[in-house]
Design a protein around this motif. Structure first.
Motif, mmCIF file in Angstrom:
data_model
loop_
_atom_site.group_PDB
_atom_site.id
_atom_site.type_symbol
_atom_site.label_atom_id
_atom_site.label_comp_id
_atom_site.label_asym_id
_atom_site.label_seq_id
_atom_site.Cartn_x
_atom_site.Cartn_y
_atom_site.Cartn_z
ATOM 1 N N ILE A 123 0.855 -1.191 0.000
ATOM 2 C CA ILE A 123 0.000 0.000 0.000
ATOM 3 C C ILE A 123 0.892 1.242 0.000
ATOM 4 N N PRO A 124 1.088 1.892 -1.159
ATOM 5 C CA PRO A 124 1.876 3.126 -1.194
ATOM 6 C C PRO A 124 1.094 4.268 -0.541
ATOM 7 N N THR A 125 1.778 5.128 0.183
ATOM 8 C CA THR A 125 1.092 6.237 0.843
ATOM 9 C C THR A 125 1.849 7.546 0.703
ATOM 10 N N TYR A 126 1.088 8.598 0.552
ATOM 11 C CA TYR A 126 1.582 9.967 0.671
ATOM 12 C C TYR A 126 0.416 10.800 1.181
ATOM 13 N N ASP A 127 0.517 11.282 2.401
ATOM 14 C CA ASP A 127 -0.551 12.032 3.057
ATOM 15 C C ASP A 127 -1.864 11.242 3.084
ATOM 16 N N GLU A 128 -1.799 10.082 3.685
ATOM 17 C CA GLU A 128 -2.993 9.235 3.831
ATOM 18 C C GLU A 128 -3.271 8.924 5.302
ATOM 19 N N ALA A 129 -3.009 9.898 6.170
ATOM 20 C CA ALA A 129 -3.192 9.681 7.603
ATOM 21 C C ALA A 129 -4.630 9.315 7.956
ATOM 22 N N GLN A 130 -5.583 9.858 7.214
ATOM 23 C CA GLN A 130 -6.989 9.570 7.502
ATOM 24 C C GLN A 130 -7.391 8.158 7.074
ATOM 25 N N ASN A 131 -6.633 7.593 6.166
ATOM 26 C CA ASN A 131 -7.054 6.329 5.549
ATOM 27 C C ASN A 131 -6.235 5.110 5.959
ATOM 28 N N ILE A 132 -5.001 5.301 6.413
ATOM 29 C CA ILE A 132 -4.111 4.154 6.567
ATOM 30 C C ILE A 132 -4.608 3.165 7.623
ATOM 31 N N HIS A 163 0.202 -10.412 4.807
ATOM 32 C CA HIS A 163 0.997 -9.347 5.409
ATOM 33 C C HIS A 163 0.766 -8.051 4.631
ATOM 34 N N VAL A 164 0.988 -6.936 5.281
ATOM 35 C CA VAL A 164 0.807 -5.621 4.671
ATOM 36 C C VAL A 164 2.124 -4.858 4.750
ATOM 37 N N LEU A 165 2.508 -4.247 3.619
ATOM 38 C CA LEU A 165 3.669 -3.356 3.592
ATOM 39 C C LEU A 165 3.192 -1.959 3.224
ATOM 40 N N VAL A 166 3.327 -1.027 4.142
ATOM 41 C CA VAL A 166 3.025 0.378 3.861
ATOM 42 C C VAL A 166 4.304 1.029 3.345
ATOM 43 N N ALA A 167 4.275 1.477 2.095
ATOM 44 C CA ALA A 167 5.434 2.136 1.488
ATOM 45 C C ALA A 167 5.169 3.639 1.506
ATOM 46 N N ALA A 180 7.343 3.719 -5.787
ATOM 47 C CA ALA A 180 6.935 3.130 -4.509
ATOM 48 C C ALA A 180 6.624 1.643 -4.675
ATOM 49 N N TYR A 181 5.918 1.299 -5.742
ATOM 50 C CA TYR A 181 5.611 -0.117 -5.967
ATOM 51 C C TYR A 181 6.864 -0.925 -6.281
ATOM 52 N N LEU A 182 7.760 -0.368 -7.075
ATOM 53 C CA LEU A 182 8.996 -1.090 -7.393
ATOM 54 C C LEU A 182 9.802 -1.368 -6.126
ATOM 55 N N ALA A 183 9.851 -0.373 -5.240
ATOM 56 C CA ALA A 183 10.549 -0.574 -3.966
ATOM 57 C C ALA A 183 9.841 -1.637 -3.133
ATOM 58 N N GLY A 184 8.512 -1.609 -3.145
ATOM 59 C CA GLY A 184 7.746 -2.604 -2.412
ATOM 60 C C GLY A 184 7.919 -3.998 -2.970
ATOM 61 N N PHE A 185 7.928 -4.120 -4.297
ATOM 62 C CA PHE A 185 8.163 -5.419 -4.927
ATOM 63 C C PHE A 185 9.531 -5.974 -4.513
ATOM 64 N N ALA A 186 10.547 -5.117 -4.579
ATOM 65 C CA ALA A 186 11.904 -5.557 -4.236
ATOM 66 C C ALA A 186 11.967 -6.027 -2.789
ATOM 67 N N TRP A 187 11.338 -5.279 -1.891
ATOM 68 C CA TRP A 187 11.315 -5.667 -0.477
ATOM 69 C C TRP A 187 10.608 -6.998 -0.305
ATOM 70 N N SER A 222 8.252 4.332 -15.644
ATOM 71 C CA SER A 222 7.007 5.087 -15.731
ATOM 72 C C SER A 222 6.343 5.218 -14.371
ATOM 73 N N GLN A 223 5.398 6.163 -14.273
ATOM 74 C CA GLN A 223 4.721 6.459 -13.018
ATOM 75 C C GLN A 223 3.209 6.467 -13.235
ATOM 76 N N GLY A 224 2.454 6.610 -12.147
ATOM 77 C CA GLY A 224 1.012 6.807 -12.230
ATOM 78 C C GLY A 224 0.290 5.735 -13.024
ATOM 79 N N TYR A 225 -0.753 6.167 -13.736
ATOM 80 C CA TYR A 225 -1.496 5.243 -14.592
ATOM 81 C C TYR A 225 -0.564 4.530 -15.561
ATOM 82 N N CYS A 226 0.425 5.277 -16.031
ATOM 83 C CA CYS A 226 1.335 4.736 -17.029
ATOM 84 C C CYS A 226 2.126 3.544 -16.489
#
Length: 255
Positions: free
Chosen positions: A19-28, A43-47, A83-90, A188-192
């Motif tokens: 789960i990538p996060t940036y300013d998601e304090a209300q949702n995490i 298991h959950v990884l918050v990136a 963020a996802y690439l880092a999460g995949f590697a981890w 690439s990033q985002g939708y891409c």
């Protein structure tokens, strides 16, 4: 491995929901709680990209209370793809057999994850799809639906991939699939980013299955969608599409 003309898939192994996060304090907190309730063995990884609103600290508190929750602190906001690439590697370094992409804002419903994992028993990659029969979106304006449907249709036609929801971000990968996608070449990033992984999977012969989901617009916090993400997706998809058509044309000339 194939048997009688059909591929035989091995067991899934341990599941990691990234789960990538940036300013998601209300949702995490709520999203992690829902994942843990829906698939207790996962298991959950918050990136977290060093969120100014303290999302990373909240994630640390969740991890301190639950040994199935982990936190990857990143230096700053570098985009969804990074963020996802880092999460995949981890996750692959830690030996997980299944790696799941999921948004933090609740638009991807954790309660639907068991269906994705069931489908993955006979697939290399499962996509939670809004645009197959049974899939739908909730609380989206028509303009956003048009953009998403149009982006998926354009991507599918340009890239010659048999996927209805090419831009969707609710996905479950077998680790072997990720290992075969050439992640080191992905920039690439985002939708891409999502389009890039989908086209790589399709073009490399992986079995991709789409499972209908209900996509719910976020109720709290701000969307990360912006004009730059759309522009990047448009030009990258166009460039990939031109390359795909050129290779197809050259291939026909040499047959």
């Amino acid at each position: 491995m194939k048997h009688g003309g059909q591929r035989q898939y091995g067991p899934l192994g341990r599941v990691l929901v990234i789960i990538p996060t940036y300013d998601e304090a209300q949702n995490i907190g709520p999203i992690v709680e829902r994942v843990r309730a829906s698939v207790p063995e996962a298991h959950v990884l918050v990136a977290d990209d060093n969120s100014p609103d303290g999302t990373g600290k909240l994630a640390d508190e969740l991890a301190a209370e639950d040994d199935h929750v982990h936190v990857l602190h990143r230096a700053g906001k570098e985009g969804l793809g990074a963020a996802y690439l880092a999460g995949f590697a981890w996750g692959m370094a830690e030996g997980y057999g299944v790696l799941v992409e999921m948004d933090a804002d609740g638009s991807h419903q954790p309660e639907e994850l068991p269906r994705l994992l069931t489908a993955l028993k006979g697939a290399d990659l499962v996509l939670g799809s809004r645009w197959v029969p049974g899939g739908r979106v909730v609380n989206w304006p028509r303009s956003r639906q048009f953009l998403s449907r149009g982006g998926s249709t354009y991507s599918r036609l340009m890239l010659d991939v048999p996927i209805r929801d090419v831009t969707g971000g609710y996905r479950a990968f077998r680790r072997e699939t990720l290992e075969g996608l050439g992640l080191g070449e992905v920039a690439s990033q985002g939708y891409c980013f999502q389009v890039d992984l989908a086209r790589r999977a399709a073009h490399r012969g992986f079995h991709v299955v789409e499972v209908p989901i209900t996509f719910v617009e976020r109720e709290r916090g701000d969307s990360k969608m912006n004009r730059d993400i759309v522009v990047e997706a448009l030009w990258r998809i166009t460039a990939w599409g031109v390359g795909t058509r050129a290779r197809q044309l050259l291939g026909r000339r040499h047959t």
